[in-house]
Design a protein around this motif. Structure first.
Motif, PDB file in Angstrom:
ATOM      1  N   TYR A 154     -23.061 -11.967 -58.095  1.00 46.29           N
ATOM      2  CA  TYR A 154     -22.407 -10.735 -58.503  1.00 46.29           C
ATOM      3  C   TYR A 154     -22.641  -9.676 -57.427  1.00 46.29           C
ATOM      4  O   TYR A 154     -23.623  -9.718 -56.695  1.00 46.29           O
ATOM      5  CB  TYR A 154     -23.029 -10.188 -59.793  1.00 46.29           C
ATOM      6  CG  TYR A 154     -22.885 -11.037 -61.020  1.00 46.29           C
ATOM      7  CD1 TYR A 154     -23.848 -11.994 -61.347  1.00 46.29           C
ATOM      8  CD2 TYR A 154     -21.813 -10.857 -61.888  1.00 46.29           C
ATOM      9  CE1 TYR A 154     -23.728 -12.763 -62.493  1.00 46.29           C
ATOM     10  CE2 TYR A 154     -21.697 -11.618 -63.044  1.00 46.29           C
ATOM     11  CZ  TYR A 154     -22.655 -12.566 -63.337  1.00 46.29           C
ATOM     12  OH  TYR A 154     -22.545 -13.316 -64.486  1.00 46.29           O
ATOM     13  N   MET A 182     -25.155  -3.846 -53.722  1.00 44.76           N
ATOM     14  CA  MET A 182     -26.280  -4.620 -54.230  1.00 44.76           C
ATOM     15  C   MET A 182     -25.728  -5.969 -54.672  1.00 44.76           C
ATOM     16  O   MET A 182     -24.757  -6.024 -55.430  1.00 44.76           O
ATOM     17  CB  MET A 182     -26.929  -3.897 -55.417  1.00 44.76           C
ATOM     18  CG  MET A 182     -27.933  -4.734 -56.179  1.00 44.76           C
ATOM     19  SD  MET A 182     -29.476  -4.935 -55.299  1.00 44.76           S
ATOM     20  CE  MET A 182     -30.520  -3.870 -56.266  1.00 44.76           C
ATOM     21  N   LEU A 226     -26.500  -9.525 -56.604  1.00 49.33           N
ATOM     22  CA  LEU A 226     -27.395 -10.133 -57.581  1.00 49.33           C
ATOM     23  C   LEU A 226     -27.020 -11.590 -57.799  1.00 49.33           C
ATOM     24  O   LEU A 226     -25.856 -11.915 -58.007  1.00 49.33           O
ATOM     25  CB  LEU A 226     -27.309  -9.395 -58.921  1.00 49.33           C
ATOM     26  CG  LEU A 226     -27.846  -7.966 -58.936  1.00 49.33           C
ATOM     27  CD1 LEU A 226     -27.391  -7.237 -60.177  1.00 49.33           C
ATOM     28  CD2 LEU A 226     -29.358  -7.977 -58.867  1.00 49.33           C
ATOM     29  N   PHE A 247     -31.738 -13.412 -63.800  1.00 48.99           N
ATOM     30  CA  PHE A 247     -31.357 -12.741 -62.562  1.00 48.99           C
ATOM     31  C   PHE A 247     -32.493 -12.693 -61.549  1.00 48.99           C
ATOM     32  O   PHE A 247     -33.672 -12.574 -61.913  1.00 48.99           O
ATOM     33  CB  PHE A 247     -30.900 -11.313 -62.865  1.00 48.99           C
ATOM     34  CG  PHE A 247     -29.522 -11.243 -63.431  1.00 48.99           C
ATOM     35  CD1 PHE A 247     -29.290 -11.491 -64.774  1.00 48.99           C
ATOM     36  CD2 PHE A 247     -28.436 -10.957 -62.609  1.00 48.99           C
ATOM     37  CE1 PHE A 247     -28.002 -11.450 -65.301  1.00 48.99           C
ATOM     38  CE2 PHE A 247     -27.153 -10.920 -63.121  1.00 48.99           C
ATOM     39  CZ  PHE A 247     -26.930 -11.153 -64.469  1.00 48.99           C
ATOM     40  N   GLY A 248     -32.121 -12.731 -60.283  1.00 48.56           N
ATOM     41  CA  GLY A 248     -33.037 -12.450 -59.203  1.00 48.56           C
ATOM     42  C   GLY A 248     -33.194 -10.945 -59.016  1.00 48.56           C
ATOM     43  O   GLY A 248     -32.526 -10.157 -59.690  1.00 48.56           O
ATOM     44  N   GLY A 252     -32.303  -9.048 -56.573  1.00 45.36           N
ATOM     45  CA  GLY A 252     -31.212  -8.371 -55.875  1.00 45.36           C
ATOM     46  C   GLY A 252     -31.460  -8.211 -54.390  1.00 45.36           C
ATOM     47  O   GLY A 252     -32.607  -8.145 -53.931  1.00 45.36           O
TER      48      GLY A 252
END
Lengths: 114, 113
Positions: B35, B88, B90, B104-105, B107
């Motif tokens: 994303y 950013m 993600l 999620f990581g 970013g």
């Protein structure tokens, strides 16, 4: 494709006051619903999720959300906020299919005022 | 605990450079996602993958490509970086096809000059 609307882009609230962050989604077919929180300069962390069953879902940090199928809403609530709750909150809907695509709202910035 | 790691937290590149963003997950998830996040726009899906060597376009694939040679690794490639790709980024992973949680990581904040 789904669409997710978070009606408030910014919500200021005093410490220890209650808060509600609103989320509406577009489709009335079966979906899964999520709330994520993002603290500054970090990734997204799952707060809570609704897959099936009870329409009131409890999550971490004292948050809860209520699934309302007729109004296609999934509003997030907390009875008493803390300074540490200041963050960006995202509502998401997933479409159960291969690939498990998520659709995110534009986010609500919650600011807790001391 | 599920862990999703991204190769860089901050990255500065010049216009026209080829940029690689790496993402690794340790939970044997089938699905992986990239994303981009921009103020006021939320998260927009660039590409996703539901199996090794499989990829699907998301909502904004233009200017990007992806690679998934191993199950745990999903790479995002900017073939020729442009200033409008400053954002950013993600990465996320999850099981499928039931629609369960995405993890999620932290970013990668990319600045293209």
């Amino acid at each position: 494709a789904q669409s997710v609307t978070q009606l408030d882009s910014q919500v200021p609230v005093f410490e220890e006051a209650p808060v509600e962050l609103r989320c509406n989604y577009s489709s009335s077919v079966s979906v899964y619903l999520f709330w994520y929180v993002q603290y500054p300069n970090q990734g997204l962390q799952l707060l809570l999720k609704y897959l099936s069953g009870s329409t009131l879902v409890k999550g971490i940090n004292g948050f809860e959300a209520e699934f309302n199928k007729s109004q296609t809403s999934f509003h997030l609530r907390k009875p008493s906020v803390h300074i540490s709750d200041t963050a960006e909150y995202f509502c998401a809907v997933s479409d159960p299919s291969p690939g498990n695509q998520f659709y995110f709202g534009t986010g609500t910035s919650l600011t807790v005022i001391p | 605990d599920v862990k999703v790691t991204q190769s860089s937290r901050y990255l500065v590149k010049r216009t026209g450079e080829k940029v690689f963003l790496e993402c690794v997950q340790d939970m044997d998830h089938e699905n992986m996602f990239w994303y981009r996040q921009d103020p006021g726009l939320g998260l927009r899906l660039i590409y996703f993958s539901y199996d090794v060597k499989m990829k699907e376009k998301g909502d904004i694939p233009e200017g990007y490509s992806v690679s998934r040679e191993k199950k745990e690794r999903f790479s995002l490639i900017l073939e020729s970086a442009s200033t409008n790709q400053t954002s950013m980024y993600l990465c996320a992973s999850g099981w499928g096809p039931s629609g369960e949680t995405q993890y999620f990581g932290p970013g990668t904040r990319l600045l293209v000059l």
